[in-house]
Motif scaffolding. Structure first.
Motif, short mmCIF file in Angstrom:
data_model
loop_
_atom_site.label_atom_id
_atom_site.label_comp_id
_atom_site.label_asym_id
_atom_site.label_seq_id
_atom_site.Cartn_x
_atom_site.Cartn_y
_atom_site.Cartn_z
N SER A 158 0.83 -1.21 0.00
CA SER A 158 0.00 0.00 0.00
C SER A 158 0.85 1.24 0.00
CB SER A 158 -0.88 0.04 1.26
OG SER A 158 -1.70 -1.09 1.30
N VAL A 167 -3.66 0.34 -3.20
CA VAL A 167 -3.27 -0.99 -2.74
C VAL A 167 -2.95 -1.85 -3.97
CG1 VAL A 167 -4.00 -3.07 -1.51
CG2 VAL A 167 -4.72 -0.82 -0.69
N THR A 204 -10.48 3.52 -1.23
CA THR A 204 -9.27 2.74 -1.54
C THR A 204 -9.30 2.34 -3.02
OG1 THR A 204 -9.36 1.86 0.69
CG2 THR A 204 -7.92 0.73 -0.86
#
Ligand SMILES: [Zn+2]
Length: 285
Positions: A158, A167, A204
């Protein structure tokens, strides 16, 4: 002082109906690769991007796991860049070594990639543990090891760019593609998908080993795909050790109905009996 904004260059190698990604992360003064591809033409493409598009030197390689489609190209990729770190966990190194011994001969044969397969392979030369952070040219990458999932040892790398967490998730999730099940660690894989769903948020960005970048929603998709696969396999298998060709076709048809494309679907048939044994031994059925 360090206001350079890193850039992520995704490269997708295509060999017939096989698709695999490698990533080049451009830092202020260099390039960090996350995984590599398998065969020489695609590794040459990666070198071309480094040398002629980014125009900075490769300074390190991070590996997500030890499957040949992600590490064998490292040998060619790092040529001429000196003694740069190739970083992975002990588990990923173990798998690189094991798979190289098992399959190196076949992959380099004329039935597989022949002269396109790198004659020499290079293995990780710097080991990290889950939670470690590696800093290369002011960019920090943190590794989280998820144990045996798609491979014998899978990790996430990450990094932050502005407020987004990027990620590099290796083969934990293939975006809308069939998935390799032969290593058989499906129960932990499902557990780790649940863990990732609870840990990461909707900001994310996941960069997959196969397929486009994606959000957390793809983890739900992957979990469903794995569950649909297991259910059909279990129903067809009953008490038998493996499936007949006709039953394999029924399993294949189920997977096909779930998938938006047939990318990597051919992997279903590869070492089929070994795959069934490995999944059964996992105790997940
Ligand atoms: Zn892969």
């Amino acid at each position: 002082m360090h206001d350079f904004k890193p850039k992520i260059h995704k490269y997708e190698a295509t060999i017939g109906n096989f698709f695999v990604n490698a990533f080049l992360i451009e830092s202020e003064n260099g390039v960090i690769a996350v995984d590599s591809t398998l065969a020489i033409p695609s590794t040459n493409d990666l070198r071309e991007i480094i040398q002629n598009k980014i125009k900075k030197d490769l300074i390190g390689v991070l590996l997500t796991h030890g499957h040949p489609d992600h590490y064998t190209g490292v040998a060619e990729l790092i040529k001429g860049y000196g003694d740069i770190p190739v970083i992975a966990t002990q588990g990923a190194l173990n798998q690189c070594l094991a798979r190289d011994e098992e399959e190196g001969g076949y992959l380099g044969s004329d039935q597989a990639f022949g002269a396109l397969y790198p004659k020499e392979r290079v293995f990780p030369n710097q080991l990290v543990k889950s939670g470690d952070t590696v800093t290369l040219d002011n960019l920090s990458f943190t590794i989280e090891n998820l144990g045996a999932c798609e491979s014998d040892d899978d990790s996430l790398w990450s990094m932050k760019i502005d407020n987004s967490l990027h990620v590099f998730s290796g083969d934990i999730v293939y975006n809308h593609m069939h998935t390799f099940f032969r290593d058989g660690h499906v129960s932990n894989w499902l557990k780790q998908l649940d863990y990732c769903i609870s840990k990461f948020d909707t900001n994310t960005i996941f960069h997959a080993g196969h397929g486009e970048e994606m959000g957390i929603e793809m983890l739900y998709w992957k979990r469903g795909y794995i569950q649909a696969f297991l259910r059909k396999l279990k129903d067809l298998l009953g008490d038998k050790p493996t499936l007949s060709p006709e039953e394999q076709q029924l399993l294949f048809n189920t997977l096909k109905s779930y998938l938006p494309n047939e990318k990597l679907l051919f992997l279903t048939g590869w070492q089929f009996d070994d795959m069934v044994t490995a999944v059964k031994n996992d105790g997940v059925l």
